[in-house]
Design a protein around this motif. Sequence first.
Motif, PDB file in Angstrom:
ATOM      1  N   ILE A  19     -26.835 -34.453 -51.968  1.00  0.00           N
ATOM      2  CA  ILE A  19     -26.285 -33.290 -52.692  1.00  0.00           C
ATOM      3  C   ILE A  19     -27.373 -32.585 -53.480  1.00  0.00           C
ATOM      4  N   GLU A  20     -28.240 -33.353 -54.146  1.00  0.00           N
ATOM      5  CA  GLU A  20     -29.334 -32.743 -54.898  1.00  0.00           C
ATOM      6  C   GLU A  20     -30.273 -31.986 -53.961  1.00  0.00           C
ATOM      7  N   ARG A  21     -30.566 -32.566 -52.805  1.00  0.00           N
ATOM      8  CA  ARG A  21     -31.438 -31.900 -51.832  1.00  0.00           C
ATOM      9  C   ARG A  21     -30.806 -30.602 -51.330  1.00  0.00           C
ATOM     10  N   GLN A  22     -29.501 -30.625 -51.080  1.00  0.00           N
ATOM     11  CA  GLN A  22     -28.818 -29.422 -50.607  1.00  0.00           C
ATOM     12  C   GLN A  22     -28.884 -28.321 -51.665  1.00  0.00           C
ATOM     13  N   LYS A  23     -28.734 -28.675 -52.927  1.00  0.00           N
ATOM     14  CA  LYS A  23     -28.827 -27.680 -54.005  1.00  0.00           C
ATOM     15  C   LYS A  23     -30.223 -27.070 -54.059  1.00  0.00           C
ATOM     16  N   ILE A  24     -31.235 -27.909 -53.915  1.00  0.00           N
ATOM     17  CA  ILE A  24     -32.611 -27.405 -53.915  1.00  0.00           C
ATOM     18  C   ILE A  24     -32.843 -26.509 -52.710  1.00  0.00           C
ATOM     19  N   GLN A  25     -32.313 -26.892 -51.561  1.00  0.00           N
ATOM     20  CA  GLN A  25     -32.475 -26.076 -50.360  1.00  0.00           C
ATOM     21  C   GLN A  25     -31.823 -24.704 -50.543  1.00  0.00           C
ATOM     22  N   ILE A  26     -30.673 -24.663 -51.198  1.00  0.00           N
ATOM     23  CA  ILE A  26     -30.003 -23.387 -51.475  1.00  0.00           C
ATOM     24  C   ILE A  26     -30.887 -22.515 -52.361  1.00  0.00           C
ATOM     25  N   ILE A  27     -31.469 -23.125 -53.383  1.00  0.00           N
ATOM     26  CA  ILE A  27     -32.334 -22.378 -54.308  1.00  0.00           C
ATOM     27  C   ILE A  27     -33.562 -21.840 -53.578  1.00  0.00           C
ATOM     28  N   VAL A  28     -34.225 -22.703 -52.801  1.00  0.00           N
ATOM     29  CA  VAL A  28     -35.438 -22.280 -52.089  1.00  0.00           C
ATOM     30  C   VAL A  28     -35.106 -21.210 -51.050  1.00  0.00           C
ATOM     31  N   ASN A  29     -34.004 -21.373 -50.343  1.00  0.00           N
ATOM     32  CA  ASN A  29     -33.588 -20.382 -49.357  1.00  0.00           C
ATOM     33  C   ASN A  29     -33.360 -19.024 -50.032  1.00  0.00           C
ATOM     34  N   GLY A  30     -32.662 -19.042 -51.160  1.00  0.00           N
ATOM     35  CA  GLY A  30     -32.422 -17.795 -51.899  1.00  0.00           C
ATOM     36  C   GLY A  30     -33.713 -17.169 -52.395  1.00  0.00           C
ATOM     37  N   TRP A  31     -34.624 -18.005 -52.872  1.00  0.00           N
ATOM     38  CA  TRP A  31     -35.893 -17.501 -53.363  1.00  0.00           C
ATOM     39  C   TRP A  31     -36.691 -16.837 -52.238  1.00  0.00           C
ATOM     40  N   LEU A  32     -36.734 -17.474 -51.084  1.00  0.00           N
ATOM     41  CA  LEU A  32     -37.467 -16.900 -49.957  1.00  0.00           C
ATOM     42  C   LEU A  32     -36.845 -15.586 -49.493  1.00  0.00           C
ATOM     43  N   LYS A  33     -35.510 -15.512 -49.490  1.00  0.00           N
ATOM     44  CA  LYS A  33     -34.840 -14.255 -49.124  1.00  0.00           C
ATOM     45  C   LYS A  33     -35.225 -13.147 -50.094  1.00  0.00           C
ATOM     46  N   GLN A  34     -35.263 -13.475 -51.374  1.00  0.00           N
ATOM     47  CA  GLN A  34     -35.626 -12.476 -52.379  1.00  0.00           C
ATOM     48  C   GLN A  34     -37.089 -12.041 -52.225  1.00  0.00           C
ATOM     49  N   MET A  35     -37.957 -12.980 -51.893  1.00  0.00           N
ATOM     50  CA  MET A  35     -39.370 -12.654 -51.710  1.00  0.00           C
ATOM     51  C   MET A  35     -39.557 -11.673 -50.557  1.00  0.00           C
ATOM     52  N   MET A  36     -38.698 -11.769 -49.557  1.00  0.00           N
ATOM     53  CA  MET A  36     -38.793 -10.872 -48.410  1.00  0.00           C
ATOM     54  C   MET A  36     -38.443  -9.445 -48.805  1.00  0.00           C
ATOM     55  N   LYS A  37     -37.683  -9.277 -49.866  1.00  0.00           N
ATOM     56  CA  LYS A  37     -37.285  -7.939 -50.312  1.00  0.00           C
ATOM     57  C   LYS A  37     -38.338  -7.292 -51.203  1.00  0.00           C
ATOM     58  N   LYS A  38     -39.412  -8.022 -51.499  1.00  0.00           N
ATOM     59  CA  LYS A  38     -40.528  -7.527 -52.311  1.00  0.00           C
ATOM     60  C   LYS A  38     -40.059  -7.012 -53.664  1.00  0.00           C
ATOM     61  N   ARG A  39     -39.287  -7.822 -54.341  1.00  0.00           N
ATOM     62  CA  ARG A  39     -38.805  -7.478 -55.668  1.00  0.00           C
ATOM     63  C   ARG A  39     -39.680  -8.155 -56.710  1.00  0.00           C
ATOM     64  N   SER A  40     -39.543  -7.738 -57.962  1.00  0.00           N
ATOM     65  CA  SER A  40     -40.347  -8.345 -59.013  1.00  0.00           C
ATOM     66  C   SER A  40     -39.909  -9.786 -59.230  1.00  0.00           C
ATOM     67  N   LEU A  41     -40.816 -10.601 -59.719  1.00  0.00           N
ATOM     68  CA  LEU A  41     -40.525 -12.008 -59.946  1.00  0.00           C
ATOM     69  C   LEU A  41     -39.378 -12.176 -60.945  1.00  0.00           C
ATOM     70  N   ASP A  42     -39.321 -11.355 -61.976  1.00  0.00           N
ATOM     71  CA  ASP A  42     -38.233 -11.438 -62.953  1.00  0.00           C
ATOM     72  C   ASP A  42     -36.879 -11.179 -62.301  1.00  0.00           C
ATOM     73  N   GLU A  43     -36.811 -10.200 -61.416  1.00  0.00           N
ATOM     74  CA  GLU A  43     -35.563  -9.916 -60.706  1.00  0.00           C
ATOM     75  C   GLU A  43     -35.171 -11.087 -59.813  1.00  0.00           C
ATOM     76  N   ILE A  44     -36.157 -11.652 -59.148  1.00  0.00           N
ATOM     77  CA  ILE A  44     -35.901 -12.784 -58.264  1.00  0.00           C
ATOM     78  C   ILE A  44     -35.373 -13.975 -59.066  1.00  0.00           C
ATOM     79  N   ILE A  45     -35.996 -14.263 -60.188  1.00  0.00           N
ATOM     80  CA  ILE A  45     -35.569 -15.389 -61.022  1.00  0.00           C
ATOM     81  C   ILE A  45     -34.155 -15.169 -61.537  1.00  0.00           C
ATOM     82  N   ASP A  46     -33.855 -13.963 -61.976  1.00  0.00           N
ATOM     83  CA  ASP A  46     -32.500 -13.659 -62.457  1.00  0.00           C
ATOM     84  C   ASP A  46     -31.469 -13.863 -61.348  1.00  0.00           C
ATOM     85  N   ASP A  47     -31.778 -13.378 -60.151  1.00  0.00           N
ATOM     86  CA  ASP A  47     -30.860 -13.549 -59.018  1.00  0.00           C
ATOM     87  C   ASP A  47     -30.707 -15.011 -58.638  1.00  0.00           C
TER      88      ASP A  47
END
Length: 73
Positions: free
Chosen positions: A22-50
Motif C-alpha cells: 500500500i505504501e509503495r502504491q501511494k508513492i507510485q501515485i505521487i511519482v506518476n502525478g509528478w511526472l505528468k506535471q513535469m511534462m506540462k512544463k509548469r513551475s515547481l511550486d504549481e507542481i508541488i501544490d497539485d
Amino acid sequence: MESISIQVDSEIAQVYQGFSLIERQKIQIIVNGWLKQMMKKRSLDEIIDDMRSQAQENGLTQEVLDEILSEDV
C-alpha cells in the motif's frame, strides 16, 4: 500502466523495498502525478501544490506522510 526504472540512492532503494504494498502504491501515485506535471512544463511550486492536492485526495495526508517517513526501517 507501464513500468520504468529510475536510479536512486541506495538508501532510498532500501527504504522503498521495505515499504508495504500500500505504501509503495501511494508513492507510485505521487511519482506518476509528478511526472505528468513535469511534462506540462509548469513551475515547481504549481507542481508541488497539485501533487499535495492529489495525494490528499488519495488519502495521503501530511500526517500519514510524516508517519511513513518517520518509521524505522
